[in-house]
Design an enzyme around this catalytic site. Structure first.
Site, PDB file in Angstrom:
ATOM      1  N   ARG A 112      -1.078  -4.843  14.508  1.00 52.87           N
ATOM      2  CA  ARG A 112      -0.440  -5.770  13.575  1.00 52.87           C
ATOM      3  C   ARG A 112       1.075  -5.577  13.675  1.00 52.87           C
ATOM      4  O   ARG A 112       1.532  -4.700  14.403  1.00 52.87           O
ATOM      5  CB  ARG A 112      -0.929  -5.520  12.155  1.00 52.87           C
ATOM      6  N   ASN A 150       3.673  -8.568   4.467  1.00 54.08           N
ATOM      7  CA  ASN A 150       3.101  -7.288   4.056  1.00 54.08           C
ATOM      8  C   ASN A 150       4.027  -6.182   4.543  1.00 54.08           C
ATOM      9  O   ASN A 150       4.306  -6.081   5.741  1.00 54.08           O
ATOM     10  CB  ASN A 150       1.716  -7.082   4.679  1.00 54.08           C
ATOM     11  N   GLU A 151       4.530  -5.414   3.601  1.00 57.26           N
ATOM     12  CA  GLU A 151       5.337  -4.237   3.936  1.00 57.26           C
ATOM     13  C   GLU A 151       6.393  -4.532   5.005  1.00 57.26           C
ATOM     14  O   GLU A 151       6.327  -4.029   6.133  1.00 57.26           O
ATOM     15  CB  GLU A 151       4.443  -3.085   4.381  1.00 57.26           C
ATOM     16  N   GLU A 304      -1.047  -1.598  -3.902  1.00 56.88           N
ATOM     17  CA  GLU A 304      -2.050  -0.891  -3.097  1.00 56.88           C
ATOM     18  C   GLU A 304      -2.057   0.582  -3.438  1.00 56.88           C
ATOM     19  O   GLU A 304      -0.990   1.203  -3.578  1.00 56.88           O
ATOM     20  CB  GLU A 304      -1.706  -0.967  -1.601  1.00 56.88           C
ATOM     21  N   GLU A 352      -8.882   0.229  10.571  1.00 57.61           N
ATOM     22  CA  GLU A 352      -8.781   1.132   9.414  1.00 57.61           C
ATOM     23  C   GLU A 352     -10.145   1.368   8.770  1.00 57.61           C
ATOM     24  O   GLU A 352     -10.261   1.430   7.549  1.00 57.61           O
ATOM     25  CB  GLU A 352      -7.778   0.564   8.410  1.00 57.61           C
ATOM     26  N   PHE A 354     -11.876   3.877   8.301  1.00 54.67           N
ATOM     27  CA  PHE A 354     -12.051   5.050   7.441  1.00 54.67           C
ATOM     28  C   PHE A 354     -11.035   5.123   6.309  1.00 54.67           C
ATOM     29  O   PHE A 354     -10.872   6.157   5.680  1.00 54.67           O
ATOM     30  CB  PHE A 354     -12.064   6.337   8.274  1.00 54.67           C
ATOM     31  N   HIS A 355     -10.346   4.011   6.088  1.00 56.60           N
ATOM     32  CA  HIS A 355      -9.470   3.975   4.913  1.00 56.60           C
ATOM     33  C   HIS A 355     -10.350   3.710   3.693  1.00 56.60           C
ATOM     34  O   HIS A 355     -11.144   2.782   3.697  1.00 56.60           O
ATOM     35  CB  HIS A 355      -8.431   2.869   5.078  1.00 56.60           C
TER      36      HIS A 355
HETATM   37  C1  GLA Z   1      -0.521  -0.237   4.089  1.00 56.80           C
HETATM   38  C2  GLA Z   1      -0.945  -1.650   4.370  1.00 56.80           C
HETATM   39  C3  GLA Z   1      -2.414  -1.860   4.281  1.00 56.80           C
HETATM   40  C4  GLA Z   1      -3.159  -0.713   4.882  1.00 56.80           C
HETATM   41  C5  GLA Z   1      -2.745   0.545   4.220  1.00 56.80           C
HETATM   42  C6  GLA Z   1      -3.498   1.731   4.742  1.00 56.80           C
HETATM   43  O1  GLA Z   1      -0.168   0.006   2.808  1.00 56.80           O
HETATM   44  O2  GLA Z   1      -0.278  -2.597   3.583  1.00 56.80           O
HETATM   45  O3  GLA Z   1      -2.702  -3.046   4.962  1.00 56.80           O
HETATM   46  O4  GLA Z   1      -2.879  -0.640   6.236  1.00 56.80           O
HETATM   47  O5  GLA Z   1      -1.393   0.757   4.478  1.00 56.80           O
HETATM   48  O6  GLA Z   1      -2.997   2.909   4.216  1.00 56.80           O
END
Ligand code: GLA
Length: 690
Positions: A112, A150-151, A304, A352, A354-355
């Site tokens: 991404r 996003n971020e 988040e 992700e 295992f998140h």
């Molecule tokens: C970030 C992203 C999420 C995800 C988390 C995982 O905060 O915004 O999409 O990848 O990390 O920790």
């Protein structure tokens, strides 16, 4: 423009990615969301290839169904623009819009954030998909807010970036003579004769030009802000719903939180606890204190967090039972109007997998989902915290505006100062703005004292103590602001090497920390960094490391001196400061300015802080707070709420008067908190400050 109202209470939910699942799972999602008390879903964050599978061809059918389904079930939508994850068709058509690393390697598609923020094709594609979404859903009653991108945080190099960087420099400096002076290009034959000779600071032979690097970081941050602003303008035109973007809060920094917050209708953060036990709770407080501070009176939301996992070093550890509840309540105590997670349901494949999630791989019959459900119920009992605060604030038509907490202590926070501390070629490679700020914040958290972050040129008058742990670079306005604060009776603490550079990253002549020298009543004649791994002794019985200085007193009194160093320290230079001042204090007007010319150990740092807090008369929000018993007063409506959280350790004694809105129990005086206990006391006596 409201995100919450009397019907929603505190928002609760998380990232919801139904495009990753077949539609037969959706009904089960709704069933479990209702069971857990979820009232909010953030949708579409990385869904670009599902929304626009080919350039200009939109597939909104699935998203229509998702939004209707959530809406029909009383779940509000925070709708994202998917621009952090361009689809493969885009990268294939526009390879120049892929990011290029500092080493000059152009990355390929496959993860991404594979975009170059300076690429016109990326900007156009991002604007187009944002517009398509805002046109279709801008007025939909399910949409509570917009989550743009996003971020933000991707930095790129390469020819497109070079061109944008030059345009930014032309606007900043006007002519090359000024740029050559500010960058001091006579050093190492770097004088520029034409704008097109200038490049972004990619990997070069040896040390790069410090001001060029700083300017590039400023430019990159502005570039990301421009990307954000472009989407804001489009969405605002088409929708009345409030706009945010989720801030990432890692130990690196590619944007300026203050101006991103200014551009947002409300602030949102992603917070991933990076330590176990009480240190994890201290880290949670650090994140939410940042969010509230950046918001400067606007509302803020936890966008988040992880339901179960904590990345500690190279392992993903599980949170202990109850931890996610305590961490969530910490955020609410510090003003959050919503608690959201990444993400709703655990995928069985994908990067992700295992998140941790609200619904784990093992399903609903799990400790994690039971705790998520418990959290939903807990937050459901706190709805009065998002009541409109007062007539004046309701006029602004946003929830939870104005004061939510009122710390009397602030830590200086500044993006330029962060980047200045990363400069190559400083006398120590140990500087880290983030680490310094976090260390001071952590020490205060363990002392039970609540804290804001502030930029030195913001209004300091609401504080009694301002702490400046690592502000290597200071503008004239910031130095004047700190002086004015102290003259008016405030108490400042400044740490070593702070104020050494001006706003162009030039050393201020006449002694280090020159921007603050008069205020501190010292002249720093010589820097005496201490060798890695060495400690020196201070004459108050504590030890110190990293740094010492030869200080001449110019009005300040000595609080602590360097005693002597270890044998190795003596041999390697660590003890050169023996007998010299280590910590000084200068009384200025009604206030004081303390200077800490070394890195004291934890007990020594606590002693410095205790000294200044006592002078300013600052105490915790409840008796006995500190060392893992957290007390935070949050204002809401016309009154106040005292949050008491005993992070699991041992029973603790405190005292409070009020009614716990979680249990309905009334308290009137001394009380014992068992490990893990949490109270949210509606106080009868205190009233909301202005
Ligand atoms: C970030 C992203 C999420 C995800 C988390 C995982 O905060 O915004 O999409 O990848 O990390 O920790």
């Amino acid at each position: 423009m409201t995100v919450t109202d009397s019907t929603t209470g505190i928002l609760f939910g998380g990232d919801y990615n139904p495009e990753q699942w077949s539609e037969d799972v959706w009904a089960d999602d709704i069933r479990l969301m209702k069971q857990a008390g979820v009232n909010t879903a953030s949708v579409g964050i990385f869904a670009w290839s599902s929304i626009e599978p080919e350039e200009g061809r939109y597939e909104f059918g699935w998203l229509d169904r998702v939004i209707e389904m959530l809406h029909d079930n009383g779940i509000g939508v925070i709708l994202a623009t998917p621009t952090a994850s361009p689809p493969p068709w885009f990268s294939k058509a526009h390879p120049e819009a892929l990011p290029t690393t500092r080493e000059g390697v152009r990355l390929v598609h496959g993860s991404r954030d594979t975009y170059n923020p300076a690429a016109p094709a990326y900007r156009a594609a991002a604007a187009a998909v944002a517009r398509a979404l805002a046109e279709r859903y801008g007025a939909h009653p399910a949409i509570r807010a917009w989550h743009l991108h996003n971020e933000y945080g991707t930095v790129s190099y390469g020819p497109l970036v070079d061109a944008e960087f030059r345009t930014w420099l032309q606007a900043r400096y006007g002519d090359l003579a000024t740029l050559n002076r500010v960058w001091h290009t006579s050093f190492w034959s770097q004088g520029y004769a034409a704008w097109d000779e200038i490049l972004a600071p990619q990997q070069t032979q040896y040390l790069p030009n410090p001001t060029q690097v700083l300017d590039f970081k400023r430019f990159s941050a502005d570039l990301l802000l421009a990307c954000y602003q472009e989407q804001i303008d489009i969405v605002r035109e088409l929708s009345a719903a409030p706009i945010t973007t989720n801030f990432i809060l890692p130990p690196w920094l590619h944007f300026d939180h203050w101006n991103f917050a200014d551009a947002s209708d409300f602030v949102s953060i992603d917070h991933y606890v990076d330590a176990a036990g009480a240190d994890g709770a201290a880290h949670t407080a650090f994140g939410s204190d940042q969010a509230r501070s950046f918001a400067r009176g606007k509302p803020w939301l936890l966008m988040e967090q992880a339901a179960n996992t904590t990345q500690v070093g190279k392992r993903i550890l599980a949170k202990v039972p109850g931890q996610v509840l305590a961490n969530s309540v910490q955020h609410v105590a510090r003003g959050a109007f919503g608690i959201l997670f990444f993400q709703w349901r655990a995928p069985y494949s994908g990067a992700e997998f295992f998140h941790s999630t609200m619904v784990p791989h093992a399903g609903e019959n799990t400790r994690v989902f039971r705790e998520v459900t418990e959290l939903g119920a807990l937050l459901g009992r706190m709805g009065e915290l998002v009541a409109q605060p007062s007539a004046a604030d309701s006029a602004a038509d946003t929830p939870v505006t104005g004061v939510v907490n009122r710390p009397r202590v602030a830590i200086a926070w500044d993006a330029d100062a962060w980047w200045a501390a990363e400069t190559a070629g400083l006398p120590s490679d140990g500087f880290s703005f983030h680490r310094s700020a976090r260390r001071v914040h952590r020490a205060l958290w363990f002392m039970g004292v609540n804290v804001d972050f502030v930029r030195l040129d913001h209004d300091l008058s609401r504080y009694d103590v301002v702490l400046v742990p690592s502000q290597l670079m200071v503008t004239d306005a910031q130095a004047a602001s700190l002086r004015g604060f102290v003259e008016a009776g405030g108490h400042a603490v400044v740490w070593y090497f702070s104020g050494t550079f001006d706003g162009d990253l030039h050393i201020i002549p006449g002694g280090y920390s020159g921007a603050f020298a008069d205020l501190l009543g010292v002249r720093v004649e010589e820097l005496l960094p201490i060798a890695d791994g060495e400690t020196v002794e201070l004459d108050d019985g504590h030890t110190a490391s990293d740094w010492s200085e030869r200080i001449e007193l110019r009005g300040a009194e000595v609080l602590v001196r360097f005693a002597h160093g270890s044998a190795q320290g003596r041999a390697r230079g660590g003890a050169q400061a023996a007998g010299l001042p280590a910590i000084t204090r200068n009384v200025v007007g009604a206030g004081s300015a303390t200077y800490v010319s070394t890195e004291p150990d934890d007990a020594g740092l606590a002693a410095v802080l205790a000294n200044v807090l006592a002078r300013a008369g600052v105490e915790p929000d409840a008796p006995g707070a500190g060392d893992g018993l957290e007390a935070v007063r949050r204002y809401a409506g016309e009154g106040s709420y005292l949050f008491l959280i005993n992070h699991p350790d041992r029973p603790r004694e405190t005292s409070a008067v009020g009614t716990d809105i979680l249990s309905g129990t009334a308290y009137d005086g001394p009380l014992t908190m068992e490990p893990g206990d949490m109270l949210v006391l509606r106080e009868a006596s205190a009233s909301r400050p202005n």
